[in-house]
Structure formats: C-alpha cells, structure tokens
Design an enzyme around this catalytic site. Structure first.
Site, PDB file in Angstrom:
ATOM      1  N   HIS A 194       1.823   4.468  -2.881  1.00 50.36           N
ATOM      2  CA  HIS A 194       2.013   5.915  -2.595  1.00 50.36           C
ATOM      3  C   HIS A 194       3.239   6.519  -3.127  1.00 50.36           C
ATOM      4  O   HIS A 194       3.541   7.282  -3.912  1.00 50.36           O
ATOM      5  CB  HIS A 194       1.751   6.285  -1.208  1.00 50.36           C
ATOM      6  CG  HIS A 194       0.290   5.940  -0.645  1.00 50.36           C
ATOM      7  ND1 HIS A 194      -0.574   6.904  -1.341  1.00 50.36           N
ATOM      8  CD2 HIS A 194      -0.103   5.430   0.364  1.00 50.36           C
ATOM      9  CE1 HIS A 194      -1.763   6.765  -0.654  1.00 50.36           C
ATOM     10  NE2 HIS A 194      -1.602   5.921   0.521  1.00 50.36           N
TER      11      HIS A 194
ATOM     12  N   HIS B 243       0.789  -1.333  -0.139  1.00 51.13           N
ATOM     13  CA  HIS B 243       0.217  -0.176   0.042  1.00 51.13           C
ATOM     14  C   HIS B 243       1.060   1.152   0.064  1.00 51.13           C
ATOM     15  O   HIS B 243       0.860   1.913  -0.807  1.00 51.13           O
ATOM     16  CB  HIS B 243      -0.901   0.243   1.200  1.00 51.13           C
ATOM     17  CG  HIS B 243      -1.822   0.979   1.302  1.00 51.13           C
ATOM     18  ND1 HIS B 243      -2.970   1.187   0.959  1.00 51.13           N
ATOM     19  CD2 HIS B 243      -1.742   2.498   1.667  1.00 51.13           C
ATOM     20  CE1 HIS B 243      -3.566   2.281   1.221  1.00 51.13           C
ATOM     21  NE2 HIS B 243      -2.728   2.914   1.625  1.00 51.13           N
ATOM     22  N   GLU B 244       1.638   1.393   0.965  1.00 54.32           N
ATOM     23  CA  GLU B 244       2.682   2.598   1.119  1.00 54.32           C
ATOM     24  C   GLU B 244       3.664   2.750  -0.136  1.00 54.32           C
ATOM     25  O   GLU B 244       3.868   3.698  -0.809  1.00 54.32           O
ATOM     26  CB  GLU B 244       3.405   2.380   2.326  1.00 54.32           C
ATOM     27  CG  GLU B 244       2.534   2.583   3.703  1.00 54.32           C
ATOM     28  CD  GLU B 244       1.667   3.599   3.846  1.00 54.32           C
ATOM     29  OE1 GLU B 244       1.629   4.571   3.110  1.00 54.32           O
ATOM     30  OE2 GLU B 244       0.434   3.423   4.239  1.00 54.32           O
TER      31      GLU B 244
ATOM     32  N   GLU C  51      -4.621   7.859  -3.036  1.00 54.08           N
ATOM     33  CA  GLU C  51      -4.975   6.452  -2.489  1.00 54.08           C
ATOM     34  C   GLU C  51      -5.464   5.249  -3.809  1.00 54.08           C
ATOM     35  O   GLU C  51      -5.313   4.252  -3.649  1.00 54.08           O
ATOM     36  CB  GLU C  51      -6.225   6.701  -1.760  1.00 54.08           C
ATOM     37  CG  GLU C  51      -6.348   5.659  -0.727  1.00 54.08           C
ATOM     38  CD  GLU C  51      -5.745   5.369   0.145  1.00 54.08           C
ATOM     39  OE1 GLU C  51      -4.741   6.231   0.244  1.00 54.08           O
ATOM     40  OE2 GLU C  51      -5.846   4.265   0.860  1.00 54.08           O
TER      41      GLU C  51
HETATM   42 ZN    ZN Z   1      -2.961   5.287   1.751  1.00 60.89          ZN
END
Ligand code: ZN
Length: 546
Positions: free
Chosen positions: A313, A309-310, A339
């Site tokens: 980003h 997830h990170e 996101e």
């Molecule tokens: Zn996030």
C-alpha cells in the site's frame, strides 16, 4: 512539524503565484503584439485566477483531511485509552470543518466555470476537475450534522468494538453497530442509487463499480475456488505447517521484516513503521507514509506478511507523481487497485518460491533454533498451507476470498433490512459453516474480528477480493513485458517490478478511474478473474499435487 507544513505551503503558494504571473506576462507581450484577441486574453486570465483559487481551496480541505488522518494514526498506535472521547470530538470537528470548506457554493461554481476551460483530458488540471467534481457532488449530498455524527460514532465505535472483541462479547457492540448500519443507510439514501442500496456505499471505495459487477466476478471465483478448496481439503495433510508453530522472538521478527520492506522500495526517509492491533497504512503527504504491523511470538510469519502487505500500500502512496503532492489527486484511485498492490507484494511475491530462495538463508540465520533443520521447500509449503480457519487476515490465498463472500452477503442483508444486527452473530456463524465448514467458538473469532464496521466502513470488504483479482491482472501484464521478474526476485531485486508499477499505476494517483487504468495497463475492458484463477489453480495444484 507544524512549521514545516506552513513553510511548504507558503512555498507552493509563491510558486503558483509566480507561475501565474509568468503566464500573464508572456500573454501580455503577445497581446501587445496583436497575437491574441482581447476577449480571449481576458477569458484566459479569469480561468487562471479561478484555477488558482480552486487549487488553494482544495488544498485547505486536503490539509484538514491529513491532519485528521494523523489523529487517526495516533489513535491506533500511541494514544492511551483515556484519550478516546476527546479524540472522537477532535476528529468530528476536523471532519466537519473539512466538509464545510469543501461543500461551499463557491467551489461548486468554480468547478462549473472551469469545466469550460477545455484542459487536455490527461492533464493534471482536467483530472483534478473530474476528481473534485465527483467528490464534491457526493459530499454535497451529506448534511454537515450527519458528517459530524458519523465521525463521532465511528471513532467511539472503534473503542467499543476493541473492548467487545477483547471480552469476546458481541452484546457490548450490538447497539453501536446498529447505529452504524443506520448511519450507512442514511448515507446511501443521501447519495442515491438506482436499484441496489449497496451500490451507493460500494461506489465510495470503488468508483463506478456496481454490486452486480462484483456479484458476477465473485460467482466466477466461487465456481472455481469452492471445488479447489474441496480437493485440497481431501489432501489437507499433504502440507504441514509444524515449522511455523514455534515461538519466534518479536524483536527479531520486527528486525527481519524491515529487510524486505527496505528491499521492495519503502523509503524510510518518507515513512515509518509502528505497531497496532490492526495493521494499516495511512499518509499525510506523498513524503510521509505510515505503515503498521502487529507482532506476537506465536503468530510468525503473519507479521512479516502484514509488513509486506502494508508496504505494498505504502509504495503506491510514496510513488505518486510529485506534482500531485498536496492535491486531491494524490493517493490511490480505488480501494481495489490499492489492494492489488498490497496483495501483490504480500502474496504473489512474498509467498513465492523465488522470494524465499533469496530470503530463506537469512531467515534461518535469524532463527537457527527454529529453522535450521527446515528445508526451503518445507518452509515454502508451510507458508502456503491451506487451512479452513476463522480469521480473515490470517487466511491463506485460497480460502481468503470465502471470508469476503460472507461479509459481502451479510452487509447486503443488513443494509436492506433482511437481517437484524441482533441476529448477526448467528447469521455469521451459519455462513462460516456453509463456506468453510466451521462454527466460531466465540465472537472474537467470528463477527467481531474485523475493525471495519466499527469504523463505519460498509461496502469496503469486496475491494479485498477485487484487489486479489486485480493483482494478477496487472502482474500477468508485467510478466509479459518483463519475463525475467521471477529470476530477479530470486536475486533479491525488486526495482524493475516497482518501476513498472510506478510507471503504469502509482504515478497517476487518482487521475484515472480503476477501469481506465485497467484498460491503459492491460487493454482489458474491466476487471477479469481469469489471470487470478489461473495463478491460484496452478500454484496450489503444484503444492497439493492435485
Ligand atoms: Zn490492505
């Protein structure tokens, strides 16, 4: 590190000066040859100087923001608890300075003068003027004392929240949260809004989006997801997550997580990963992007998914055009678009069958005792198991959005005064019961679970679900252009997908708004729930044989 920054900024200054001289020399020659009218020449020269002056001033502001971000990163990773109060003061000073430097009359005048320059809409110059004007107009509306007060309160707020959560005691956080709600109301009033106070706060994270737009997308999602959850709950035992309910060594989890983080394209020469209570991504440059993850023996594979997830980003930040470095144009255009990137790598890719066709044999080698008798199919189903649960960040793809609907509604009630902070835990629990049929046994599993409010962020949560929706709106377009992506994933190849996102989204930084990007990338007129709902329904109907 400090010396490197100075050298780099000196180099950039020299480069800018040199370029301006080159332009002037070439125009002087043409002027001497009678090509250019004198008035044009003078006007052009003034505009060049004004642009350089604006860029230099904005760079100082950006540098202060990055210094503040570095203190924030340290606060959440390595700072001892004793540093909290001094750190809050340091952050308040930096944020106040940045605000003062940014909101001068001089910058306002430069923005006004340069708006006449007639730069091409797609140029970096015109884009910088649009973005800076927007940020400037918002920032001018906030008095410096309010900015410093917010910075101090939000910084201390995080420490108070962390202790309240550890003690499972909302009362410790109640008064601070009441102050945070009040500060957010002051901010919204200062920004101004037409008919909904929430619009003013949402606009900070999702420029141009209205509360009514979000409500409309959320209603469409609810109409489809609520019956889907009910259908799955009726067959809840069809999928078991027993294989994941074992102990997984933390060091091995960390080491394994680095493999896909590298493979999806995270550049360790221009970033690093550390541990924190709440995983996050921050950056101080396109070339210095930090991600964090959290590890626990009994929560595998959540650390792996938080790494992906990170990492998603971080890819957005690392792949901005290098010409945007150090300017206000670097970074993601909105939280929802940001996101969409994290959700894509975490869920659409990281919880897909092709991804695990490639990685599962390696994972079994890391954890033979736990996984050697678990088939790929059992593992794939386990990591996609739907569960009615308390914690948003650990929720599956289907129930995740329920956690967001709840926060979106409660935030609106708090900001309009329909709900008192003191009554928030009860209101939270009532909505958990309504959406997920659960009552949290304590506040740590309920109202205290997220860091966002303690950091002052209200109007932020909806961007998570908008990100889910956008991830599929973009990915379905990528699939149309690159139909063999799933086969590539099954071979551990992610470069084509990253290249597609770099070309269509990452490199633009903040040059285009979310709606402009959506139109450029997909041709759609705004955010559309269709591709996301089709994906969720198809994936989970298959897993649960609905
Ligand atoms: Zn996030």
């Amino acid at each position: 590190m400090r010396n490197e920054i100075v050298t780099l900024s000196d180099r950039r200054e020299r480069h800018l000066r040199l370029r301006a001289v080159q332009v002037r020399v070439s125009e002087t020659l043409r002027y001497a040859q009678g090509d250019i009218e004198e008035s044009y020449f003078q006007r052009r020269k003034i505009l060049e100087e004004q642009l350089q002056s604006l860029q230099a001033k904005l760079k100082d502001v950006t540098n202060l923001h990055h210094a503040s971000a570095l203190l924030g990163w340290d606060q959440q990773t390595y700072m001892p608890p004793g540093g909290a109060e001094a750190r809050a003061e340091q952050l308040a000073t930096l944020d106040k300075l940045a605000h003062e430097l940014f909101t001068t009359d001089e910058i306002g005048q430069l923005l006004t003068d340069l708006a006449q320059a007639g730069f091409d809409y797609d140029s970096n110059e015109a884009s910088l003027l649009r973005v800076a004007r927007r940020d400037y107009d918002l920032a001018r509306k906030l008095p410096p004392e309010l900015v410093a007060e917010m910075s101090r309160t939000f910084s201390i707020g995080q420490q108070i929240w962390a202790k309240a959560r550890a003690d499972q005691d909302f009362a410790q956080f109640r008064d601070t949260l009441a102050k945070i709600v009040d500060l957010n109301i002051q901010v919204a009033e200062a920004y101004g809004y037409e008919d909904n106070i929430y619009d003013a706060l949402l606009d900070q994270f999702e420029p141009g989006m209205k509360t009514a737009d979000v409500t409309s997308v959320f209603n469409e999602l609810k109409a489809s997801l609520v019956p889907l959850v009910q259908a799955i709950v009726a067959r809840i035992d069809a999928v078991s997550d027993t294989p994941l309910k074992q102990e997984f060594d933390e060091k091995l989890q960390w080491d394994f997580g680095l493999l896909p983080l590298h493979a999806i394209g995270f550049d360790m020469e221009r970033g690093r990963q550390d541990k924190s209570t709440h995983p996050f991504t921050t950056n101080f440059s396109i070339n210095d992007v930090r991600v964090t993850t959290r590890l626990a023996r009994d929560t595998f594979p959540s650390s792996l998914f938080s790494t992906l997830h990170e990492g998603g980003h971080a890819l957005y930040e690392q792949n901005g055009d290098s010409a945007l470095e150090g300017s206000m144009l670097a970074g993601g255009t909105s939280l929802g678009v940001h996101e969409s990137q994290s959700r894509l790598w975490e869920n659409v890719l990281g919880r897909s069958r092709p991804f695990w066709q490639y990685y599962y044999p390696g994972l079994q080698e890391f954890f033979p005792k736990q996984l050697e008798r678990v088939s790929l199919d059992e593992f794939y189903r386990a990591i996609n198991r739907v569960e009615l649960s308390f914690i948003r960040v650990e929720a599956d793809e289907v129930t995740y959005n329920m956690h967001i609907f709840l926060r979106f509604e409660l935030e609106q009630e708090l900001l309009t005064g329909r709900l008192n902070v003191a009554d928030l835990p009860a209101a939270w629990n009532a909505k958990m019961e309504a959406y997920l049929g659960l009552t949290p046994p304590n506040d740590a599993l309920g109202v205290l679970q997220d860091i966002h409010w303690s950091g002052g962020m209200m109007g932020y949560f909806p961007t998570y679900t908008l990100g889910n929706v956008l991830s599929l709106q973009f990915y379905s377009q990528a699939l149309k252009e690159l139909p063999d992506l799933p086969e590539q994933f099954a071979r551990g190849e992610f470069g084509a997908l990253l290249g597609w996102f770099r070309e269509h989204i990452h490199r633009h930084g903040r040059k285009y708004t979310a709606n402009e990007l959506i139109r450029r990338v997909t041709g759609d007129d705004g955010i559309k729930a269709g591709p996301y709902l089709a994906y969720i329904n198809q994936k989970f109907s298959e897993i649960y044989s609905l």
